[in-house]
Design a protein around this motif. Structure first.
Motif, PDB file in Angstrom:
ATOM      1  N   GLN A 160      21.563   7.829  -9.412  1.00 38.05           N
ATOM      2  CA  GLN A 160      22.751   7.743  -8.565  1.00 38.05           C
ATOM      3  C   GLN A 160      22.768   6.440  -7.777  1.00 38.05           C
ATOM      4  O   GLN A 160      23.817   5.805  -7.625  1.00 38.05           O
ATOM      5  CB  GLN A 160      22.810   8.938  -7.608  1.00 38.05           C
ATOM      6  N   TYR A 161      21.608   6.030  -7.272  1.00 36.52           N
ATOM      7  CA  TYR A 161      21.543   4.773  -6.531  1.00 36.52           C
ATOM      8  C   TYR A 161      21.859   3.582  -7.441  1.00 36.52           C
ATOM      9  O   TYR A 161      22.530   2.633  -7.040  1.00 36.52           O
ATOM     10  CB  TYR A 161      20.155   4.598  -5.906  1.00 36.52           C
ATOM     11  N   ALA A 162      21.372   3.654  -8.679  1.00 33.75           N
ATOM     12  CA  ALA A 162      21.631   2.564  -9.624  1.00 33.75           C
ATOM     13  C   ALA A 162      23.111   2.481  -9.987  1.00 33.75           C
ATOM     14  O   ALA A 162      23.681   1.393 -10.085  1.00 33.75           O
ATOM     15  CB  ALA A 162      20.788   2.759 -10.892  1.00 33.75           C
ATOM     16  N   VAL A 163      23.755   3.630 -10.166  1.00 32.25           N
ATOM     17  CA  VAL A 163      25.175   3.640 -10.515  1.00 32.25           C
ATOM     18  C   VAL A 163      26.013   3.116  -9.350  1.00 32.25           C
ATOM     19  O   VAL A 163      27.038   2.454  -9.558  1.00 32.25           O
ATOM     20  CB  VAL A 163      25.613   5.048 -10.958  1.00 32.25           C
ATOM     21  N   ALA A 164      25.575   3.373  -8.122  1.00 27.96           N
ATOM     22  CA  ALA A 164      26.277   2.813  -6.966  1.00 27.96           C
ATOM     23  C   ALA A 164      26.308   1.290  -7.057  1.00 27.96           C
ATOM     24  O   ALA A 164      27.335   0.650  -6.781  1.00 27.96           O
ATOM     25  CB  ALA A 164      25.610   3.251  -5.666  1.00 27.96           C
ATOM     26  N   GLU A 165      25.204   0.692  -7.481  1.00 29.78           N
ATOM     27  CA  GLU A 165      25.160  -0.764  -7.656  1.00 29.78           C
ATOM     28  C   GLU A 165      25.994  -1.196  -8.859  1.00 29.78           C
ATOM     29  O   GLU A 165      26.643  -2.243  -8.836  1.00 29.78           O
ATOM     30  CB  GLU A 165      23.713  -1.244  -7.791  1.00 29.78           C
ATOM     31  N   ALA A 166      25.986  -0.377  -9.913  1.00 32.65           N
ATOM     32  CA  ALA A 166      26.760  -0.719 -11.113  1.00 32.65           C
ATOM     33  C   ALA A 166      28.256  -0.803 -10.799  1.00 32.65           C
ATOM     34  O   ALA A 166      28.957  -1.705 -11.264  1.00 32.65           O
ATOM     35  CB  ALA A 166      26.509   0.305 -12.209  1.00 32.65           C
ATOM     36  N   LEU A 167      28.758   0.135 -10.008  1.00 32.75           N
ATOM     37  CA  LEU A 167      30.178   0.142  -9.679  1.00 32.75           C
ATOM     38  C   LEU A 167      30.592  -1.096  -8.888  1.00 32.75           C
ATOM     39  O   LEU A 167      31.777  -1.436  -8.847  1.00 32.75           O
ATOM     40  CB  LEU A 167      30.541   1.409  -8.910  1.00 32.75           C
ATOM     41  N   ALA A 168      29.618  -1.756  -8.283  1.00 35.17           N
ATOM     42  CA  ALA A 168      29.910  -2.961  -7.506  1.00 35.17           C
ATOM     43  C   ALA A 168      29.717  -4.245  -8.322  1.00 35.17           C
ATOM     44  O   ALA A 168      29.806  -5.342  -7.762  1.00 35.17           O
ATOM     45  CB  ALA A 168      29.023  -2.997  -6.261  1.00 35.17           C
ATOM     46  N   LEU A 169      29.464  -4.110  -9.630  1.00 37.68           N
ATOM     47  CA  LEU A 169      29.333  -5.311 -10.462  1.00 37.68           C
ATOM     48  C   LEU A 169      30.619  -6.140 -10.408  1.00 37.68           C
ATOM     49  O   LEU A 169      31.713  -5.592 -10.216  1.00 37.68           O
ATOM     50  CB  LEU A 169      29.037  -4.923 -11.916  1.00 37.68           C
ATOM     51  N   PRO A 170      30.509  -7.456 -10.609  1.00 37.62           N
ATOM     52  CA  PRO A 170      31.720  -8.294 -10.572  1.00 37.62           C
ATOM     53  C   PRO A 170      32.674  -7.962 -11.707  1.00 37.62           C
ATOM     54  O   PRO A 170      32.286  -7.391 -12.738  1.00 37.62           O
ATOM     55  CB  PRO A 170      31.162  -9.717 -10.711  1.00 37.62           C
ATOM     56  N   GLU A 171      33.923  -8.343 -11.521  1.00 37.32           N
ATOM     57  CA  GLU A 171      34.959  -8.059 -12.509  1.00 37.32           C
ATOM     58  C   GLU A 171      34.609  -8.633 -13.878  1.00 37.32           C
ATOM     59  O   GLU A 171      35.011  -8.090 -14.913  1.00 37.32           O
ATOM     60  CB  GLU A 171      36.303  -8.608 -12.026  1.00 37.32           C
ATOM     61  N   SER A 172      33.834  -9.706 -13.877  1.00 34.74           N
ATOM     62  CA  SER A 172      33.457 -10.348 -15.149  1.00 34.74           C
ATOM     63  C   SER A 172      32.707  -9.377 -16.053  1.00 34.74           C
ATOM     64  O   SER A 172      32.821  -9.447 -17.283  1.00 34.74           O
ATOM     65  CB  SER A 172      32.610 -11.595 -14.887  1.00 34.74           C
ATOM     66  N   TYR A 173      31.918  -8.458 -15.463  1.00 31.78           N
ATOM     67  CA  TYR A 173      31.213  -7.481 -16.304  1.00 31.78           C
ATOM     68  C   TYR A 173      32.212  -6.614 -17.056  1.00 31.78           C
ATOM     69  O   TYR A 173      32.110  -6.438 -18.272  1.00 31.78           O
ATOM     70  CB  TYR A 173      30.277  -6.585 -15.487  1.00 31.78           C
ATOM     71  N   PHE A 174      33.180  -6.037 -16.343  1.00 30.38           N
ATOM     72  CA  PHE A 174      34.137  -5.119 -16.947  1.00 30.38           C
ATOM     73  C   PHE A 174      34.998  -5.830 -17.994  1.00 30.38           C
ATOM     74  O   PHE A 174      35.293  -5.274 -19.051  1.00 30.38           O
ATOM     75  CB  PHE A 174      35.014  -4.492 -15.857  1.00 30.38           C
ATOM     76  N   THR A 175      35.361  -7.083 -17.707  1.00 33.30           N
ATOM     77  CA  THR A 175      36.173  -7.861 -18.650  1.00 33.30           C
ATOM     78  C   THR A 175      35.398  -8.138 -19.933  1.00 33.30           C
ATOM     79  O   THR A 175      35.918  -7.979 -21.051  1.00 33.30           O
ATOM     80  CB  THR A 175      36.616  -9.181 -18.004  1.00 33.30           C
ATOM     81  N   ALA A 176      34.124  -8.540 -19.779  1.00 36.24           N
ATOM     82  CA  ALA A 176      33.306  -8.859 -20.950  1.00 36.24           C
ATOM     83  C   ALA A 176      33.004  -7.607 -21.771  1.00 36.24           C
ATOM     84  O   ALA A 176      33.014  -7.643 -23.009  1.00 36.24           O
ATOM     85  CB  ALA A 176      32.000  -9.531 -20.502  1.00 36.24           C
ATOM     86  N   TYR A 177      32.750  -6.506 -21.088  1.00 39.09           N
ATOM     87  CA  TYR A 177      32.460  -5.242 -21.777  1.00 39.09           C
ATOM     88  C   TYR A 177      33.659  -4.811 -22.613  1.00 39.09           C
ATOM     89  O   TYR A 177      33.516  -4.446 -23.796  1.00 39.09           O
ATOM     90  CB  TYR A 177      32.102  -4.183 -20.746  1.00 39.09           C
ATOM     91  N   ARG A 178      34.835  -4.888 -22.014  1.00 41.37           N
ATOM     92  CA  ARG A 178      36.060  -4.506 -22.722  1.00 41.37           C
ATOM     93  C   ARG A 178      36.296  -5.426 -23.919  1.00 41.37           C
ATOM     94  O   ARG A 178      36.648  -4.975 -25.017  1.00 41.37           O
ATOM     95  CB  ARG A 178      37.238  -4.544 -21.755  1.00 41.37           C
ATOM     96  N   ALA A 179      36.101  -6.723 -23.746  1.00 39.56           N
ATOM     97  CA  ALA A 179      36.322  -7.675 -24.838  1.00 39.56           C
ATOM     98  C   ALA A 179      35.340  -7.438 -25.987  1.00 39.56           C
ATOM     99  O   ALA A 179      35.708  -7.526 -27.166  1.00 39.56           O
ATOM    100  CB  ALA A 179      36.191  -9.106 -24.311  1.00 39.56           C
ATOM    101  N   ASP A 180      34.093  -7.126 -25.649  1.00 36.99           N
ATOM    102  CA  ASP A 180      33.084  -6.853 -26.674  1.00 36.99           C
ATOM    103  C   ASP A 180      33.470  -5.619 -27.483  1.00 36.99           C
ATOM    104  O   ASP A 180      33.400  -5.623 -28.727  1.00 36.99           O
ATOM    105  CB  ASP A 180      31.721  -6.652 -26.009  1.00 36.99           C
TER     106      ASP A 180
END
Length: 396
Positions: free
Chosen positions: A281-301
């Motif tokens: 749960q603590y790790a996912v809290a940090e994951a949700l705060a990742l920069p937008e670049s992560y979500f953009t790159a993940y979606r593009a991949d």
């Protein structure tokens, strides 16, 4: 005294009698037995971001979450979920009274249905549906009423008139999944607005499964139903970390809902797992705060992998329904001269060295799903390329 072996009463609760081993377990076992490439079950074959994995290791070492976490979830994750909902969608939730952490979205759905349904209540769900929906409705004593998404111009579409006609005086709840597994359909703003109007008009509760919220392609937009007029107070919104961050084994999901709804869900959830996944749960809290670049790159991949697999399936002779969301492609096997998706999937590992899942198991109307087969593309590119090479042998 009558022995159990001679009793005429079946051992399995009658509500679960129609549900055997899940198709995912069957097909994954077939992949192991035959050495086939498993494009059946939707789990990635690589871990998610290293910094998120390290956050979990750090939590373990620091002793955060190694004992029972708080019942609603650790405060850091509840705050992160609330911030995510506000930042992404403008939805404001109180982390203390309107956010609940669950053992994945599957538990959230189970707790939502167990907490909100009485025996005899009807639940309208879009079919094909994720198989746990039917089982959870049954365990809650509800009656499922399927509304079928039908293929139209390369996608699966919802008939809003059919949805409206499915609602009766016994309907308690709508169970929606968008982006939709297994078809890859993403409900449009117009469709969601019509669903919201229907829910308000008929005073229905809605449970929304939004686990693929960050996997939408071709410029499509994921719009939570809770953002529509009159819906925040009647919608239980569900999502999870597994699909967005590629740590499906951590089983961290969450619910956002108005306090009275959340209390009902939590009342059931506390007697299921009570709590789970403490350090994660603590790790996912940090994951949700990742920069937008992560979500953009993940979606593009994932979009590139979708294109690779969809093109390969088309070359192999399948009819391909190109998904606008999720990480699954639904195909039509009739162009290959086949009609029975279940038989096709059971023979595919021997024929082509690939495992897929028959969509028919996600339907009450089995004949409507019979010719459709689902492939997952959340795998490494070389794995997908090899799967495509093998599948092309079906084209002769």
């Amino acid at each position: 005294m009558t022995s159990m072996s001679s009793s005429t009463r079946p051992l399995l609760n009658r509500r679960l009698a129609e549900f055997g081993t899940t198709i995912f377990a069957e097909m994954s076992a077939l992949a192991v037995k035959t050495g086939a490439i498993n494009l059946g079950q939707g789990f990635p074959d690589t871990d998610g971001p290293e910094e998120v994995r390290e956050a979990a290791v750090r939590a373990l070492r620091d002793g955060r979450g190694n004992q029972y976490p708080p019942g609603p979830g650790v405060p850091e994750l509840r705050a992160a979920v609330a911030e995510h909902q506000f930042h992404r969608y403008g939805l404001s939730y109180d982390p203390d009274t309107e956010v609940l952490v669950t053992a994945g979205a599957t538990e959230a759905i189970a707790a939502g249905l167990l907490g909100l349904l009485e025996p005899g209540d009807e639940v309208v769900a879009l079919e094909p549906y994720y198989d746990s929906y039917a089982a959870c409705i049954a365990m809650a004593g509800g009656t499922r009423v399927p509304v079928t998404l039908r293929p139209h111009e390369g996608a699966f579409r919802l008939d809003l008139d059919e949805l409206r006609d499915a609602v009766t005086d016994r309907t308690r709840l709508l169970l929606l999944n968008t982006p939709h597994n297994p078809t890859g359909t993403v409900l449009t703003r117009e469709e969601l607005a019509a669903i919201a109007e229907l829910a308000v008009e008929r005073d229905l509760l809605v449970v929304t499964d939004e686990v693929y919220e960050h996997l939408v392609f071709d410029g499509a937009e994921h719009i939570p139903l809770a953002t529509f007029p009159g819906m925040r107070e009647r919608t239980v919104s569900i999502s999870s970390a597994g699909k967005t961050f590629s740590f499906t084994g951590w089983k961290v999901g969450w619910v956002t809902a108005a306090p009275a709804l959340l209390t009902a869900v939590r009342s059931a959830k506390q007697y299921l797992t009570y709590v789970a996944s403490g350090p994660f749960q603590y790790a996912v809290a940090e994951a949700l705060a990742l920069p937008e670049s992560y979500f953009t790159a993940y979606r593009a991949d994932m979009e590139a992998k979708r294109d690779l697999l969809a093109a390969g399936l088309a070359e192999a002779g399948f009819g391909v329904h190109r998904p606008t969301g999720t990480y699954f492609v639904t195909t039509d096997i009739r162009p290959l001269g086949e009609r029975d998706g279940i038989a096709f999937c059971r023979s595919l590992p021997e024929r082509a060295g690939v495992v897929a899942v028959p969509n028919a198991v996600f339907y009450d109307h089995r004949e409507a799903g019979a010719p459709f087969v689902r492939f997952a593309f959340c795998k490494r590119t070389p794995v997908l390329e090899e799967a495509v090479r093998r599948l092309k042998t079906l084209a002769g």
